[in-house]
Each structure stands twice: as C-alpha cells, then as structure tokens.
Design a protein around this motif. Structure first.
Motif, PDB file in Angstrom:
ATOM      1  N   SER A 155      -7.200  10.472  -2.229  1.00 44.01           N
ATOM      2  CA  SER A 155      -7.182   9.248  -2.736  1.00 44.01           C
ATOM      3  C   SER A 155      -5.734   8.243  -2.233  1.00 44.01           C
ATOM      4  CB  SER A 155      -6.620   8.940  -4.274  1.00 44.01           C
ATOM      5  OG  SER A 155      -5.464   9.773  -4.625  1.00 44.01           O
ATOM      6  N   VAL A 156      -5.028   8.964  -1.561  1.00 41.16           N
ATOM      7  CA  VAL A 156      -3.922   8.129  -1.116  1.00 41.16           C
ATOM      8  C   VAL A 156      -4.339   7.773   0.498  1.00 41.16           C
ATOM      9  CG1 VAL A 156      -1.614   8.731   0.311  1.00 41.16           C
ATOM     10  CG2 VAL A 156      -1.869   9.276  -2.117  1.00 41.16           C
ATOM     11  N   TRP A 171       1.607   6.507  -7.109  1.00 41.14           N
ATOM     12  CA  TRP A 171       0.675   7.316  -7.883  1.00 41.14           C
ATOM     13  C   TRP A 171       1.086   8.945  -7.184  1.00 41.14           C
ATOM     14  CZ3 TRP A 171      -1.753   5.900 -11.667  1.00 41.14           C
ATOM     15  CH2 TRP A 171      -2.353   4.421 -11.832  1.00 41.14           C
ATOM     16  N   ASN A 205      -6.887   5.096  -0.060  1.00 38.57           N
ATOM     17  CA  ASN A 205      -6.087   3.795  -0.554  1.00 38.57           C
ATOM     18  C   ASN A 205      -5.646   3.121   0.782  1.00 38.57           C
ATOM     19  OD1 ASN A 205      -5.010   1.763  -2.138  1.00 38.57           O
ATOM     20  ND2 ASN A 205      -3.066   2.534  -2.113  1.00 38.57           N
ATOM     21  N   SER A 206      -5.049   3.858   1.850  1.00 39.11           N
ATOM     22  CA  SER A 206      -4.292   3.386   3.036  1.00 39.11           C
ATOM     23  C   SER A 206      -5.811   2.711   3.930  1.00 39.11           C
ATOM     24  CB  SER A 206      -3.718   4.545   3.534  1.00 39.11           C
ATOM     25  OG  SER A 206      -2.608   5.033   2.987  1.00 39.11           O
ATOM     26  N   THR A 224       0.851  -1.039  -0.091  1.00 38.90           N
ATOM     27  CA  THR A 224      -0.094  -0.101  -0.145  1.00 38.90           C
ATOM     28  C   THR A 224       0.980   1.168   0.231  1.00 38.90           C
ATOM     29  OG1 THR A 224      -1.700  -1.066   1.064  1.00 38.90           O
ATOM     30  CG2 THR A 224      -2.032   1.190   1.185  1.00 38.90           C
ATOM     31  N   ARG A 230      -8.039   1.192   3.153  1.00 38.80           N
ATOM     32  CA  ARG A 230      -8.372  -0.028   2.831  1.00 38.80           C
ATOM     33  C   ARG A 230      -7.840  -1.203   3.715  1.00 38.80           C
ATOM     34  NH1 ARG A 230      -7.489  -2.153  -2.139  1.00 38.80           N
ATOM     35  NH2 ARG A 230      -5.486  -1.189  -2.119  1.00 38.80           N
ATOM     36  N   GLU A 286       2.138   1.678  -3.420  1.00 38.02           N
ATOM     37  CA  GLU A 286       1.023   2.159  -4.283  1.00 38.02           C
ATOM     38  C   GLU A 286       0.972   3.565  -4.259  1.00 38.02           C
ATOM     39  OE1 GLU A 286      -1.302  -1.989  -4.466  1.00 38.02           O
ATOM     40  OE2 GLU A 286      -2.259  -0.257  -3.207  1.00 38.02           O
ATOM     41  N   ASN A 287       0.863   3.930  -2.894  1.00 37.32           N
ATOM     42  CA  ASN A 287       0.730   5.596  -2.315  1.00 37.32           C
ATOM     43  C   ASN A 287       1.928   6.370  -3.146  1.00 37.32           C
ATOM     44  OD1 ASN A 287      -1.629   4.840  -1.285  1.00 37.32           O
ATOM     45  ND2 ASN A 287      -0.837   4.927   0.842  1.00 37.32           N
TER      46      ASN A 287
END
Length: 768
Positions: free
Chosen positions: A756-757, A724, A760-761, A717, A763, A720-721
C-alpha cells in the motif's frame, strides 16, 4: 562513477562523490547499518538509499581514488553485503533492481507457493484432512521455510554476527519458531497421531477468552509456510514496484540518440554517439533525435522538446540557435556543431541532479531511520514480554507461543522503510519527465512553508529576448564616434557577456553588419561588473558599457542632454545603456523586453499557493513597474545590485516570512542561495542553476508553480506513508500480543501494508 559535486550555499572545499551499487539489503535497517559503517571511515560522509539500492559517498579529494573505492567496498562486504561501482550508463538489466536477483526471487516464490498451497488447505479446511496429513505437511513445509526463506535467515544471521537485528530477524525467528513448535508437537506431542484432526479459524479465541487450548496437538506448518510465501510475494512485488518507480530516471538516461551522422571531408559518416567530440558538425534529418547539445550552423526547423520539458509546442530554431541532446527534429534538415558531449550535456546533468536528489534524506526520513534503528530490538523485547506474560498468567505454552510469533511477524517495519524513498523516487523522477529538477529531499520540506516569492524580471517574468530599440551616439553633441562605430565597439565588448542586454546589443550589431559580423574584434581584459555593466579593451580602446552608476564610478561625465532621452525611454519601459570609450561618454543605447504570455497566469498560480509575489530587478523603476502592472504584482524593488537582492530577501526573512526566489542570471545566484527555496529557470545561466534548489527546464514561469506543487505533493505522500506505517505497527502489535491475530493473517497484513505504501507513492506518476 565519480562526479564533482559543487558546494551549495557555502564555500566548502571541492569534494569527490563516489556511487556504489549495494546488494543484499532487505530493509531500511540494513541501509542504516551500512551507512553507519561507511560514516565511521575517516573523512567519509555516506548516504545509503534502500529503495534504489545505492550508496553515495563524499570525501575530501584524494589522490588515490581506487584505494578509497576498495576501502568502501571492503567495509560494505564486512558488514555482510555486496558493493560494486555501477556501469557508466544504464542498460536493460541495470538500474534499481538487477534482473538476475528478481528472477531468483521469482523462482523461490513459485516453488514456495506450490508447496504452501496444500499445507494451508489442509490446515484451514478440516474436511481435507486425512491420516498422517501433519506428516505430509512437514515434508512440504521444510523446503519452504528453510530453502525458500533462506534470504531472510541469511540476512538475520549476518545481522546477528554484527550484534544487530533487522526485520529479517523478526521474520526468521518467527517462521523458524513456528516450524520448531510444530516439530515438537509432531514428535513429542499428539500432533503426530495418524487420526489427528483440528479446526482452523483466522480469529481463534485465545486462552484467556475461551478458557481452553489444544495444547501440544496443534501444529503451525501453515503459519510458517504461508508467512514465508506472503513475505516472498511482498518482497517480489516490492522490488518490481521499486523498479517501476525508478523507470523515470532510466528512461531519462536512455532517451538519447545512439548514433550520429558526422560531416567529414569524405561526406557524412555515421558513428556511435559516444565517439562524438566538441566541435564536430553533424546532420539531423526530420524525425531524428539530436545526438547532443549543439548550436545550429545551417538550416531551420522546429524541435520537439517535450521529452525533456513536458512542453508540447515545438521550438523554432535557425542559424545561431541552440538545440539540446535527446530532443527530436520535427521538420527541416539541420546542420549543427556539438557544444557539449557525454557527461556535460543537459540530459546527463538532469540525470545527475535527479539521482543526487534521490540519494538524499529529508528530515522525516531521518526520523524514520532513527525509529527503525531501535524498533526491531524493541519488538524482540515485546515478543519476550508477550511470551513471558502469557506463561506467567497460566496460559498454555501454545497460546503464549502463538501470540509471540504474531508479534514478531506483524511488527516488521517494511512499510516504514519504504515510506520515504519510494515517494521521493517517484516524485523526483516524474518531475524530471516534466522538466522539473529537484536537487534534494530537503527542498520538499522547504516548499511547504513558503509564503513569499521574489521574482527576477528579465528572462523570468519577461522573455529575456531584449531588442535594441534606439541608438544615439555622442556625435550629436560633438563627440567622436558615429552610430555604426559605437555599436561595433559596444557589441564587441558585450559579446563576452551572457546578459540579455548584452545579447540584444550583439544581435543588433550582427544584423546590422550582416556577413561582416565576424569582423567584431574580440575583447581583452573583459570584466563583468555585477549589476552595473561590463568593461574591457576593444581594438586598442578602453570601452565601458553599462548603467549610470558604472559611469559615475569610472568618473565618466554624462551630458545633461541625455537625461530627457533616458527619462522618455524608462517611461516606455525601456532600459538605457551608456557607452564610454577611452574614458569619454560616447553614446546611449536603449533596449526593451516583452512580458511572457504566461507570466500573469503564473503569478496568479503562485499567489493561490499562498505565496505573495515581489518583483526584484536591477532594471530601472519605470521598466520594472510597467512589467509588474502587466502581470499583477504590487510590490516592486528596482535598480537592485546583486547584494541589494540578497539584502531584500534578508529583510523579508527578518519579518518572519519564508522566501522563494525565482531567477535566471548570474546576478541572481547569491539571492537564489539566500532564499529558503531557490528556483532557477533552465533557460538561464549555469551559475544560477548551480545555486538553486529547483531547476525548471522550460522558460515558462508556470513551471515554477508546478515545481512547488510537485514538491508539496511529494512531501504529503511521504507523510501519508509514514503515518500509515506508524499507525499500522502501533495498532497491530497490541492485537497480536493479546492473542487476537493469527500469525498467518499477520504475515498477509504486513505484506499488504508495504504494497500500500509503494502503491500510494506510485500515484505521483500521474502528476501533471
């Protein structure tokens, strides 16, 4: 709040750890600046976390701690921020985000939104424009940009005083520039004409594509106000999201009982839990929370451990059993005696471990810090280059200005600053709820490379609840002691040990002697011989209990007749323990263990994670291979001393493999520290837990596989952060510099990237 941090993997001197709550940070660059200032102090090592707005400082232990705290707070204040020592416990308004700051931000957002809406509407919908609409836009815009946007301007001014720049600098310069240009166009251009009208599109063609410009007739009030409102909205939801991300830790801290019924001479007296002392006896009725870590004095019940371990099946407890604070008594009435209170309880230690993990930085975060440290100055340079480039190639000042402002706004590295800390905050907090304690972010990176896992046997793969299965005194060969006396002396010595074999012998003695179990004499000069046994004096006798190797080292001769007995015991998976009294062999005890029901499944899960298992134990080869066959492990190393365990791990590492070690005993501590990833079973000893990277509270080996999965998912994660966040900035800046991105749209996009960051976290909260 000060706590002693035990050095891990080294013999570093004891250090003092001080926690500070930091106020006024608006981005990762702020955290980096504070960190640099604190690290310049002599003997100080600091880590600042932007996501949870805290700083952790370690230094050599000082006599005058108050002076050090004052010095730290003063240093932070001189940098333009606030600092304070947090309260000893959380309350409704404490934790990651202060309720007062959040209310103030919300008020600014509401007023800004109300004033911004008509300004944006007039600018974007030409049909709504009327005579003098630009002047009305000015009246509504000034409070938004100056008052509502004051947090950005203040932070930018603080940075400027210290010769640095942050993303607040980009926001402040961008919105003030938009307002300044609009004032110029209004007072000195044609924008102030009563009948002035202009069209609006999000993707206006720049001068170099359209071949024309509206010149000084254009105003950017909608950009200045909308960007300010968008950013306030983003910051508000960012703080709300960070508060949500930290909820796991706050709920962990707050789950304890508030009061307790203590037994006094006059009967039950209900007192606040913070007045409870070690040794106090208190009553726990069905449905009540257990106030603190304790041992059961009387009664039987089932205890719900799910809030600490995630385990849904209650644990049966009876006299002599242990209970943990914050768990729930589900059935019978219990009388317990407090063994640990306050900061020493398992719940408090869990909270400290989680918070310590959130204070650290993984290598990916350190990379992001280095990037953000130079990113803002680079963006300011790119802004000047954009402005100068457009003007150099003959573009109107308005188009050059529009492109430059868009670069300033789109480049704010909010998402970059939030990428790592929010994921780490959510991941470690969720782990704590599931009974998985991760000691630091470097553990996440270590988990991805693990391709070999070494498992201790007793207490890890097996239940560790060993039982005495047979006893034979040397009286059968003409020795002095009967079976009962042999057991009494051996159990008295072993009562000072935490080893599962020792507990089996001691429990057998207590069951045998019944109410006379208290007559077991206390050992003197007790000594633990790691991996081989124990020695000491009991009732004036020198007693030695342990393996054949310990007997040989002490010069105790073993009769040949015991060899057949030992061989038969080991064939059935039992362990033989020899007893010598006053230097003479006096008997042999055999103990056995059972494999946990879930161990075979756990080994298969570890194998699916790409980790080849090896069973490493100090027990005999027969018992080790029997257990290995039951759980599906092919490679076994038996009869290993603590130094042998370390050597085995080093041998595996020498083959180019990355090793995880799972254990629970004192003799596993060195091996846990040697491995790249040490996982301690929470049912084990404090020494093993202190040496490990990850602690799983449940005694279920499957939790170790869960811990590795959570670590890997959290790191994924984070990556991914960061990916992006980097892609967003690198892709959007060229578009803005080319004049293809309206500044208002850039502000909205920047806010969405940050949210969005964080989203995403969040999740990770669904991890099972």
């Amino acid at each position: 709040m000060t706590q002693t941090v035990p050095p891990r993997h080294s013999g570093d001197a004891e250090s003092e750890r001080i926690e500070l709550t930091i106020g006024g940070m608006t981005c990762a660059a702020c955290a980096q600046r504070i960190e640099k200032k604190l690290n310049k102090l002599d003997g100080v090592t600091a880590s600042v976390n932007y996501a949870i707005e805290k700083a952790w400082v370690t230094s050599e232990k000082l006599d005058d701690r108050d002076h050090l705290v004052d010095q730290l707070i003063s240093t932070v204040q001189k940098a333009g921020y606030t600092a304070d020592v947090p309260p000893e416990s959380y309350d409704e308004e404490s934790g990651t985000v202060g309720a007062r700051d959040l209310r103030g931000l919300r008020n600014r957002l509401i007023i800004s939104g109300v004033l911004t809406t008509p300004v944006v509407l007039w600018a974007m919908v030409p049909a709504t424009q009327f005579d003098y609409w630009t002047w009305f836009s000015l009246i509504l815009s000034v409070p938004v940009v100056i008052w509502a946007g004051w947090p950005f301007h203040r932070a930018a001014a603080v940075s400027a005083r210290h010769g640095t720049a942050t993303m607040d600098t980009l926001i402040s310069v961008g919105t003030l520039a938009a307002l300044g240009w609009s004032l110029y166009a209004l007072f000195f251009g044609h924008a102030g004409d009563p009948s002035m009208r202009h069209s609006f599109t999000l993707f206006d063609e720049p001068y170099w594509m359209a071949g024309h410009s509206m010149g000084s007739a254009n105003v950017y009030f909608e950009v200045a106000t909308a960007v300010t409102t968008f950013l306030l909205l983003g910051r508000y939801f960012e703080k709300r999201s960070k508060a949500s991300a930290g909820e796991a830790l706050r709920s962990l801290v707050n789950m304890g009982a508030k009061d307790v019924a203590v037994l006094k001479d006059e009967g039950e007296v209900r007192i606040p839990v913070n007045e409870l002392a070690v040794g106090d006896e208190f009553v726990i009725r069905p449905g009540e929370k257990i106030a603190t870590d304790a041992v059961v004095v009387s009664g039987e019940s089932a205890v719900d451990m799910s809030m600490l371990t995630g385990e849904s099946v209650p644990m049966e407890v009876a006299q002599g059993g242990s209970v943990v604070g914050a768990t729930i008594n589900t059935s019978g009435r219990l009388v317990v005696r407090a063994t640990r209170v306050g900061a020493d309880t398992q719940l408090a230690q869990m909270a400290k471990l989680v918070e310590a993990a959130q204070s650290g930085k993984a290598e990916v975060q350190r990379l992001a810090d280095r990037v953000s440290g130079v990113f803002v100055p680079i963006v300011l340079l790119l802004t000047l280059i954009t402005l100068g480039g457009w003007l150099t190639f003959g573009a109107p000042a308005e188009d050059a200005f529009t492109a430059a402002v868009a670069v300033l706004i789109i480049a704010c590295p909010c998402a970059l600053g939030l990428a790592t800390p929010t994921a780490l905050l959510v991941g470690t907090g969720r782990g704590a709820q599931q009974g998985i304690l991760i000691s630091g972010p470097e553990v996440l990176e270590a988990s991805t490379a693990i391709d070999a896992v070494v498992l201790d046997k007793t207490g890890t793969v097996t239940t560790g609840a060993m039982q005495l299965t047979s006893m034979l005194s040397a009286r059968h060969w003409g020795g002095e002691y009967e079976d009962a006396e042999l057991l009494r002396l051996a159990a008295s010595l072993e009562s000072a040990s935490e080893h599962p074999v020792a507990r089996a012998i001691t429990n057998a003695a207590r069951e045998s002697f019944g109410s006379r179990s208290g007559s077991l004499p206390q050992p003197e000069n007790f000594r633990n011989h790691a991996g081989t046994g124990v020695s000491g004096e009991v009732g004036g006798h020198s007693v030695l209990v342990g393996r054949r190797r310990l007997m040989g080292a002490a010069g105790v001769e073993l009769p040949s007749e015991v060899d057949q007995l030992v061989t038969e015991a080991e064939t059935h998976g039992s362990t033989a323990v020899f007893v010598a009294i006053d230097g003479v062999f006096s008997g042999v005890l055999t103990v056995s263990d059972t494999v946990k029901d879930t161990s075979a499944e756990a080994v298969e899960q570890l194998r699916k994670l790409g980790m080849e298992p090896l069973l490493l134990t100090g027990d005999n080869a027969g018992a080790a291979h029997r257990v290995a066959d039951q759980v599906g492990i092919e490679h076994v190393v038996a009869e290993a001393l603590p130094e042998d365990k370390v050597a085995t791990i080093k041998d595996i590492q020498a083959q180019g493999r990355t090793v995880a070690m799972i254990g629970d005993g004192v003799n596993d501590a060195a091996a846990l520290a040697q491995a790249e990833l040490g996982i301690a079973m929470g049912t084990g000893t404090d020494v093993a837990i202190a040496a490990a990277d990850i602690t799983v509270i449940r005694g279920d080996l499957r939790s170790a596989a869960d811990a590795v999965r959570l670590s890997r998912r959290t790191l994924r994660t984070i990556r991914e952060n960061l990916f992006w966040a980097f892609v967003y900035n690198t892709a959007a800046i060229p578009l803005a510099a080319a004049g293809l991105l309206n500044p208002m749209l850039a502000g909205a996009a920047m806010v969405l990237s940050s949210l969005s960051v964080v989203g995403n976290s969040l999740r990770l909260r669904r991890f099972r």
